[in-house]
Every structure is written in structure tokens, then in C-alpha cells.
Design a protein around this motif. Structure first.
Motif, PDB file in Angstrom:
ATOM      1  N   UNK A 256       0.473  -1.251  -0.153  1.00 13.47           N
ATOM      2  CA  UNK A 256       0.075  -0.207   0.109  1.00 13.47           C
ATOM      3  C   UNK A 256       0.576   1.392   0.320  1.00 13.47           C
ATOM      4  N   UNK A 257       2.527   1.205  -0.136  1.00 12.57           N
ATOM      5  CA  UNK A 257       2.672   2.978  -0.503  1.00 12.57           C
ATOM      6  C   UNK A 257       4.189   2.464  -0.874  1.00 12.57           C
ATOM      7  N   UNK A 258       4.813   3.314  -1.361  1.00 16.34           N
ATOM      8  CA  UNK A 258       5.957   3.946  -2.280  1.00 16.34           C
ATOM      9  C   UNK A 258       6.396   5.397  -1.515  1.00 16.34           C
ATOM     10  N   UNK A 259       7.341   5.172  -1.451  1.00 16.08           N
ATOM     11  CA  UNK A 259       8.049   6.689  -0.975  1.00 16.08           C
ATOM     12  C   UNK A 259       9.283   6.613  -0.910  1.00 16.08           C
ATOM     13  N   UNK A 260       9.461   8.105  -2.002  1.00 20.93           N
ATOM     14  CA  UNK A 260      10.728   8.675  -2.919  1.00 20.93           C
ATOM     15  C   UNK A 260      10.995  10.138  -2.738  1.00 20.93           C
ATOM     16  N   UNK A 261      12.451  10.288  -2.368  1.00 20.76           N
ATOM     17  CA  UNK A 261      12.947  11.165  -2.398  1.00 20.76           C
ATOM     18  C   UNK A 261      13.435  11.596  -3.668  1.00 20.76           C
ATOM     19  N   UNK A 262      13.111  12.906  -4.495  1.00 22.31           N
ATOM     20  CA  UNK A 262      12.651  13.214  -5.983  1.00 22.31           C
ATOM     21  C   UNK A 262      13.319  14.645  -5.865  1.00 22.31           C
ATOM     22  N   UNK A 263      13.598  14.430  -6.956  1.00 22.57           N
ATOM     23  CA  UNK A 263      15.119  15.768  -7.341  1.00 22.57           C
ATOM     24  C   UNK A 263      14.911  16.173  -8.976  1.00 22.57           C
ATOM     25  N   UNK A 264      13.920  15.805  -9.720  1.00 16.42           N
ATOM     26  CA  UNK A 264      13.960  16.167 -11.007  1.00 16.42           C
ATOM     27  C   UNK A 264      13.419  17.227 -10.970  1.00 16.42           C
TER      28      UNK A 264
ATOM     29  N   UNK B  38      15.819  18.047  -2.557  1.00 12.28           N
ATOM     30  CA  UNK B  38      14.814  17.542  -2.983  1.00 12.28           C
ATOM     31  C   UNK B  38      13.397  17.195  -1.946  1.00 12.28           C
ATOM     32  N   UNK B  39      12.533  17.252  -2.936  1.00 17.16           N
ATOM     33  CA  UNK B  39      10.991  17.425  -2.482  1.00 17.16           C
ATOM     34  C   UNK B  39      10.912  15.321  -1.991  1.00 17.16           C
ATOM     35  N   UNK B  40      10.005  14.955  -1.785  1.00 13.80           N
ATOM     36  CA  UNK B  40       9.102  13.169  -1.140  1.00 13.80           C
ATOM     37  C   UNK B  40       8.343  13.730  -1.649  1.00 13.80           C
ATOM     38  N   UNK B  41       8.127  12.309  -2.802  1.00 14.03           N
ATOM     39  CA  UNK B  41       6.978  12.195  -3.259  1.00 14.03           C
ATOM     40  C   UNK B  41       6.372  10.893  -2.802  1.00 14.03           C
ATOM     41  N   UNK B  42       5.036  11.278  -2.019  1.00 15.54           N
ATOM     42  CA  UNK B  42       4.429   9.563  -1.430  1.00 15.54           C
ATOM     43  C   UNK B  42       3.093   9.517  -1.711  1.00 15.54           C
ATOM     44  N   UNK B  43       3.132   7.943  -1.748  1.00 14.56           N
ATOM     45  CA  UNK B  43       1.990   6.996  -3.267  1.00 14.56           C
ATOM     46  C   UNK B  43       1.465   6.406  -2.050  1.00 14.56           C
TER      47      UNK B  43
ATOM     48  N   UNK C 149       1.103  12.610  -2.987  1.00 13.47           N
ATOM     49  CA  UNK C 149       1.434  13.398  -2.294  1.00 13.47           C
ATOM     50  C   UNK C 149       3.061  14.186  -2.852  1.00 13.47           C
ATOM     51  N   UNK C 150       3.214  15.655  -3.342  1.00 14.00           N
ATOM     52  CA  UNK C 150       4.479  15.802  -3.770  1.00 14.00           C
ATOM     53  C   UNK C 150       4.564  16.586  -2.519  1.00 14.00           C
ATOM     54  N   UNK C 151       5.802  16.748  -1.233  1.00  9.69           N
ATOM     55  CA  UNK C 151       5.255  17.236  -0.911  1.00  9.69           C
ATOM     56  C   UNK C 151       7.224  18.123   0.052  1.00  9.69           C
ATOM     57  N   UNK C 152       7.370  18.667   0.751  1.00  3.43           N
ATOM     58  CA  UNK C 152       8.286  19.198   1.229  1.00  3.43           C
ATOM     59  C   UNK C 152       8.832  19.994   0.213  1.00  3.43           C
ATOM     60  N   UNK C 153       8.590  21.385  -0.494  1.00  4.87           N
ATOM     61  CA  UNK C 153       8.858  22.184  -0.566  1.00  4.87           C
ATOM     62  C   UNK C 153       8.818  23.483   0.164  1.00  4.87           C
ATOM     63  N   UNK C 154       9.824  24.427   0.315  1.00  4.15           N
ATOM     64  CA  UNK C 154      10.615  24.780   1.525  1.00  4.15           C
ATOM     65  C   UNK C 154      10.448  26.315   0.802  1.00  4.15           C
TER      66      UNK C 154
END
Length: 147
Positions: free
Chosen positions: A82-90, A97-102, A117-122
Motif C-alpha cells: 500500500x505505499x511507495x515513497x521516494x526522495x524526488x529531485x527531478x 529533494x522533495x518527497x513523493x508519497x503514494x 502527495x508531493x511535499x517537502x517544498x521549502x
């Protein structure tokens, strides 16, 4: 457990959802192992040479262009139930890096609800964040792929 990752003092997360007619585990596999099949090549470094997205459940996430790989993330959580999460810096530096949480859950009426949810935006990343308006389109491509 909260529904979305904490956003601290940052900008609001980008949220996109889609319901697909498969089980949560099948939805997970379609999202992860088959990402290269539904990802829009236009959203890669070179659409003409794009061949796949390689995801190591214990490491990097990379776009594959022929013999070249462009790493743009790192898996943080891999749970086929039920869950996939990754650091994201495309499109932005790895040190920002931001975070994709699916999440993949059973939907009311059958199938699965897929919530990204694409979070971690500063603060200060508003211009970069504004470029990430394609999640809904990508999830529509994903839904067509797994349906």
C-alpha cells in the motif's frame, strides 16, 4: 499515522488522486515496476531517447535513455501492500529533494484509490514547485495503463 507526510513550515504539498479498477497491490506494481510504460516521455531529459524508468526498491530511481541513466530520486519506503515513497529531485538539485508519497488503498465501490502527495517544498522554491502541474495528467496516463 497521518494521511500525508508532515510539511513543517514549507509550502503546501501538491496532491493528485485517481481511482483504478485493480487491487491495491496491482496498483502498486503498475505504479512502480511499470512506471516507464506510462510516464510521459516529454517530462524527461530527452523524449526521443527515453526508454524506461528504473526503480531499485532499496536505492535509486532513474530515467533510462539508451545506455544513460539520470538518477532523480531514491526510494524511502517500498511496501507493495500500500505505499511507495521516494526522495524526488527531478528538475531541481538533489540537496533540495522533495518527497513523493503514494498510497494505494481499497476504494469505495471497488478498485483502488491512488493518492499522490508531493511535499517537502521549502520557502524559496515556489518557482520550481509551479512547474509540477502534471501529476494529474501522469496519473491519468497511469490509470489508462493499469485499467
Amino acid at each position: 499515522m497521518p494521511d500525508t507526510p508532515a510539511t513543517d513550515a514549507g509550502l503546501a504539498p501538491i496532491v493528485a488522486e485517481v481511482t483504478v479498477p485493480v487491487t491495491p497491490t496491482e496498483a502498486f506494481v503498475g505504479f512502480t515496476a511499470q512506471m516507464g510504460e506510462w510516464w510521459d516521455p516529454v517530462l524527461t531529459p530527452d523524449a526521443a531517447t527515453f526508454t524506461n524508468i528504473a526503480i531499485d526498491p532499496n536505492g535509486p530511481v532513474a530515467m533510462v535513455h539508451g545506455d544513460e541513466e539520470y538518477v532523480w530520486g531514491r526510494v524511502m519506503e517500498w511496501d507493495p501492500i500500500g505505499r511507495y515513497t521516494q526522495e524526488f529531485w527531478l528538475g531541481h538539485p538533489e540537496d533540495e529533494a522533495t518527497v513523493l508519497d503514494v498510497r494505494f488503498t481499497e476504494a469505495d465501490g471497488g478498485g483502488s484509490l491512488v493518492r499522490l502527495v508531493h511535499s517537502g517544498w521549502m520557502p524559496g522554491t515556489e518557482e520550481v514547485r509551479a512547474k509540477y502541474t502534471h501529476w494529474g495528467d501522469l496519473l491519468a496516463r497511469y490509470a489508462a495503463h493499469v485499467s
